[in-house]
Design an enzyme around this catalytic site. Sequence first.
Site, PDB file in Angstrom:
ATOM      1  N   ALA A  96     -10.192  12.862   8.364  1.00  0.00           N
ATOM      2  CA  ALA A  96     -11.779  12.462   8.096  1.00  0.00           C
ATOM      3  C   ALA A  96     -12.531  12.117   9.661  1.00  0.00           C
ATOM      4  O   ALA A  96     -13.307  12.902  10.102  1.00  0.00           O
ATOM      5  CB  ALA A  96     -11.646  11.475   7.048  1.00  0.00           C
ATOM      6  N   CYS A 111      14.053 -11.885  -4.671  1.00  0.00           N
ATOM      7  CA  CYS A 111      13.375 -12.221  -5.702  1.00  0.00           C
ATOM      8  C   CYS A 111      12.552 -12.692  -6.656  1.00  0.00           C
ATOM      9  O   CYS A 111      12.699 -12.342  -7.742  1.00  0.00           O
ATOM     10  CB  CYS A 111      14.666 -13.648  -6.018  1.00  0.00           C
ATOM     11  SG  CYS A 111      13.051 -15.271  -4.945  1.00  0.00           S
ATOM     12  N   ASP A 169      -2.639  17.792  14.876  1.00  0.00           N
ATOM     13  CA  ASP A 169      -2.637  17.342  13.521  1.00  0.00           C
ATOM     14  C   ASP A 169      -1.682  18.388  13.423  1.00  0.00           C
ATOM     15  O   ASP A 169      -0.841  19.130  12.764  1.00  0.00           O
ATOM     16  CB  ASP A 169      -3.493  17.126  12.412  1.00  0.00           C
ATOM     17  CG  ASP A 169      -3.548  16.705  10.968  1.00  0.00           C
ATOM     18  OD1 ASP A 169      -2.671  16.267  10.999  1.00  0.00           O
ATOM     19  OD2 ASP A 169      -4.948  15.479  11.111  1.00  0.00           O
TER      20      ASP A 169
END
Length: 1061
Positions: free
Chosen positions: A470, A632, A504
Amino acid sequence: MSKRTADGSTETPSAKKTATTMSAKGGAADGAHVEIDENLHSRQLAVYGREAMKRMATSSVLICGANGLGVEVAKNVILAGVRGVTVHDTAKVALTDLSAQFYLTEQDVGRNRAEACREKLQELNTGVAVHAASGELTDAFVRQFQVVVATTAPLAEAKRLDALCHAAGTAFIWAQTRGVFARVFTDFGPAFTVYDVNGEEPHSGIVASVSSGSPAMVTCVEDERLEFQDGELVSFSEVVGMDKLNTHGPFKVKNCKAHSFEIEADTSSWGEYVRGGIVVQVKESKSLSFKKLEQALTEPGEFLLTDFSKLDRPGQLHVAFQALDAFEAEHGRSPRPADAADAAALTAAAEQLNGGLAAGSAARLEAVDGAVVGKLAHCAGAEVSPMAALFGGVVGQEVVKAVSGKFHPVFQWLYFDSLESLPEPEQLAAAGPEEYAPLGCRYDPQIAVFGRTMQRRLSQLQLFLVGAGALGCEFLKNFACMGVACGPLPGADAASTGRLTVTDDDVIEKSNLSRQFLFRDWDIGSSKSSVAAAAAQRINPGLAVTPLQNRVSPDTESVFDDKFWQGLDLVVNALDNVNARLYVDSRCVYFGKPLLESGTLGPKCNTQMVIPRLTENYGASRDPPEKQAPMCTVHSFPHNIDHCLTWARSEFEGLLEKAPREAASFLAAPADYAKAVRANPDASARQQLEAVAEVLLDGRAADFNACVAWARGRFQDYFHNRIAQLTYTFPEDATTSTGAPFWSAPKRFPRPLNFDPKDPAHAAFVQAGAILRAEVFGIPRPDWADSAAKVAEVAAAVDIPAFVPRAGVQIETDPKADRTKPAGADKTHDDEAVIEGLLGRLEGAVPGLAKEGFKLSPIQFEKDDDGNFHMDLIAGLANMRARNYSIPEVDKLKAKLIAGRIIPAIATATAVATGLVCLELYKAVLPGKKLEAYRNTFANLALPLFAMAEPIPPKSTTYNDLTWSLWDRWTLEGDLTVQQVLDWFSAKGLNAYSISCGPALLYNNIFPKHVERLGKKMSELVVSVAKMELPANRDHFDVVVACEDDNDEDLDVPLVSIKWR
């Protein structure tokens, strides 16, 4: 008036209001039936939400002016997904339009500007009807739209349009950019409702106690710091004992602190608080009454400030722009650049206008700043790409606010300037009008503002753009319009050309198309950098760009080597992760290259300038790490949907990716796998082997019915048996060792679920689970599997053993338990015996599996394919678990946003970020700008807020006559010995006592044996001790030298490069 539609035919624009009632925001009363493509707009939905986007999808927008700013606004609004956009313009394309209007080409010169760019705008989003218009803007025509944006209208026309829109309940925005100056005015009518002022999720807390009295003190558990602010409203739910808190309210809060607040209520007669409770902020809407333009000129109200170092600048520009309106109305033209007479005339007009204002007028200045007015005169006739991009984002966001009611609008004036971007006279090759005289090329408007010297330097830049997503798409568009690396100017030396390298390693996906505007449907699956580079060359064929598909990282230093970095003038980051940014930052510091950094998050964006020797680097400050829920909590005691989705994503990957992959690894080399497990037979190896055995032996599926049975078994295990075991181990009345209730906040007492084939959520879970299990085993999917009800019917017939709770089961309750330790690792098992038993069974099954040609297909999670059932299963896992714990469930989209870790993103924020960066680029390309000229910016378009500030200088160290910072690297010439290096430091008054290369210690004076290394060449030790190869293309290596001062205190000195070749 005829319009060309998306298919090229002509018709009257379908921009008129629907028969249903429209609010001032443009949302239709029956907007609930609007369909939104969630794959395309997932990142945008994370910002706006469904309701706002439905209102947007029923709205039509008129943009008057197809100049650079107008087309930027149109682009952003079309990408956002309104119903229709009509671009109106009566002007014909001139070559100078190409300076900022990226959808025009030289072949368009002479055509109507709106018509010339309509088809390209339509390609951005085929779901939006895009029209071009060039006729008279009649009252009847204008009233068809919910928002009107004027980007080229003179003051008189702006007043006419605003009065018309104000009376018709249509939002009006008047916006202009003049060189490095801008003006924005908004009028959303006499009664505009903002439904969500900031777009943030409502703050919440878990109640621990509530006092009895007035005011009542509410204390929350200390898991999270409370974010409530005095004066906000909150509501309560799930409170036990003081039930009226759940039914009364909302309550106003005060005296807000980190873990407590007071509510304006008398709870003395409401009983005693017992336990539980969730408190959530109640977000209020806000009503705004806008003045008409005519009135707002003399009664401007409070200006939106963008730069706190320019507190009086908005008022100065309010007068200066009105003087400019008068000048242009009188002369029929804008002031000329670098024209002293025009500048003086504009200044005189500003002083006359200011003097004519009433003494008590809020718009009246103590004195007109002639220097600012003179610069406005210089810039007034030109439009440049970065300013069009920046205010295309700002105004585009205002349009979205107007049609959706999402976020607070500009109220009502925004003025901006970036005078610091203009070159200083001493930076230019010439002075006076000749420096700014046109060359008869597309860059003439930019030359008029910044001069020929700047344009020449831009054309010669060696620039590295890292990322083509973008941000990268916006940067490439801006660079092409600005002439960065776009070949020699008329009359310049052809040899002195620049080069833009963009890299990229990603490919284009559908979800990219809503903001990465250089990509189209037919580009999906192609390389981002290649497609973006080709698109940028269509904007400006002169752009010299090299697209690469390499990730910039230590692994690609053979591609991006010393010669590459040394040849650069500037680096621009367009990345989406911190680690990559840090690596590029480290390279820029090492080679002394300017780095222009930016990022976005929803409606927010930030920019940071990293300039050698002037500023600190990007890595100088770090955000705190994201807080992770204790193991947990995720496994046994969730208290919000994020915990459920984190668990669901983990289970998905364990069941469908990790376990099948481990099983495939075993099948590929059973003997080697068994040997590795036997070498380390711990609890982790046992659990890993149990997962392999479940896939290959106990849970191996032969047909689709077996996959359904597996999914039904998973439901029983996860949502019934485990919960029943947990509540058996810790009953509802259980207490801790101190006698406190075990199930106290934030713990929520769970209840087991019983499978119900008629429950759509249960049916969807077993359907998704069965389909994905079948995919792992390569089992064909029968036609009836497409029916969740049919799959649930089959699942209901599966024989499920009755659950019998077990005594002595250990369940982790310590929030500080190691997250990396396997669940159950502390149980007492004879791991080696279990492992041997499992290996024996598995090894015995290998011949049969090999004979069948048995293969597995592990599934890698993919969030953006709605047809692959990945998110169906994750949402099902999370929502069934939420149902266990009475936690509100979420839809698949919300589940995707959280479990898929989707970063909210919108095109407007991206445009603003890149526009700001490119304004800084002007400062960085010509040497000589001081620190105070640069700006780092944080902007939040939702509020709206702009906070611009000077960058922070680098931290420096001074010792004796030496001063250094992180930008310094000391280079020593020659193939030096250790002793010669120590002598070099000694000559500077530094006591060097240790030298290291990477993790290897080459020398330290505390080791007697290291004395014999004093006469050895550093290059030899680097090879023999550090085991480093010295590549032929590198003439140096780096070492870290530890030093002490005269007081034996350590000194951090710069990195040392030994240039040995």
